[in-house]
Design a protein around this motif. Sequence first.
Motif, mmCIF file in Angstrom:
data_model
loop_
_atom_site.group_PDB
_atom_site.id
_atom_site.type_symbol
_atom_site.label_atom_id
_atom_site.label_comp_id
_atom_site.label_asym_id
_atom_site.label_seq_id
_atom_site.Cartn_x
_atom_site.Cartn_y
_atom_site.Cartn_z
ATOM 1 N N UNK A 125 0.689 -0.971 0.047
ATOM 2 C CA UNK A 125 -0.088 0.066 0.136
ATOM 3 C C UNK A 125 0.888 1.221 -0.110
ATOM 4 N N UNK A 126 2.019 1.308 0.675
ATOM 5 C CA UNK A 126 2.837 2.300 0.607
ATOM 6 C C UNK A 126 3.311 2.653 -0.791
ATOM 7 N N UNK A 127 3.912 1.644 -1.474
ATOM 8 C CA UNK A 127 4.301 1.915 -2.892
ATOM 9 C C UNK A 127 3.165 2.453 -3.743
ATOM 10 N N UNK A 128 2.101 1.732 -3.505
ATOM 11 C CA UNK A 128 1.030 2.208 -4.434
ATOM 12 C C UNK A 128 0.628 3.513 -3.983
ATOM 13 N N UNK A 129 0.578 4.116 -2.884
ATOM 14 C CA UNK A 129 0.154 5.448 -2.463
ATOM 15 C C UNK A 129 1.084 6.480 -3.106
#
Length: 356
Positions: free
Chosen positions: A132-136
Amino acid sequence: MKVGNASYARGITQALLAAVLFGVSTPFAKWLLGSVAPGMLAGLLYAGSGAGLLLWMLWQRRRSAVSHEAPLSRRDGPWLIGAVVFGGVLGPLLLLLGLAHTPASTASLLLNMESVLTAVLAWVVFRENVDRRILLGMLAIVAGGVLLSMQSGGYGTSLMGALAIVGACLCWAIDNNVTRPISGSDPVQIAAVKGSVAGCINIAIALIAGYRFPALSHVLVAGLLGLAGYGVSLVLFVLALRSLGTARTSAYFSTAPFLGACVALLLFGEHTSVAFWLAGALMMFGVWLHVSERHEHEHVHEVITHNHRHRHDEHHQHNHDFPWDGKEPHTHPHTHEPLRHSHPHYPDLHHRHRHS
């Protein structure tokens, strides 16, 4: 900076430097468009990058007979051909077709699709890890690019133009992903071959279309610009792929429009708007999310044999079947035995495992 190792930090630096070089080349390329036809300019930029890097390789070989990088092999051929065809030929052609039916501002907006499509292919087709961090972070960077593109206005475009530009983005996304499997090979050789072949093909297409070579001074300027913005930039991009994987490298590289605009501000004294700085803030926030990523879990390395520049670290504990002088880094084919361990890692050359 919370990074797992020096390789990851180096990869971030290489990706951002690649973005700076490509971004800086854009204002100068726009200046050349006043004197050089778009198709011919694309060919000269690629040819300049290929010729410059080939000269560098020849000079390096005269200095030393020993290469510290793994040369391209026959099994790299299909990947390299894919990179040349999609990234060096089809991508530029589709972009030029789209620009003929699309305002420049709208084209810039649509070009943000490249990083999105690159990440989607990396995550869905090539099974690269994403959280989720990379996607955000990716969404923040893309949102910044969209905002940066929107500030000049102008949205009138035809369906054919829009589809052509999105098609160009898809071609470059494929290019980014098929370059990753050969990123362990000599990055200068990869960029030299791609630039030389793509440059010759694009120049030939421009000549067949009725265009002629511009003045020698413009040819030289385009060649030097291509060497920096396309050649050296691609070398750095390939090096970053080794440490970061495709999606993360593409995310850092997608900051090129903002970084290029910052340089244009310094060189040409252009004015900015609130949207420009908001876009920059979004991009920097996205970069921070990526830089501060920490990915750690127990994982298994399967048996793999490959060739790339390496040091004898925890992933390279092998014997040599040839006399070795103990110097590192060095390059030779080597086999990784099965290994299970846990440490911070990223989708580099040695961490392409699946996640449950």
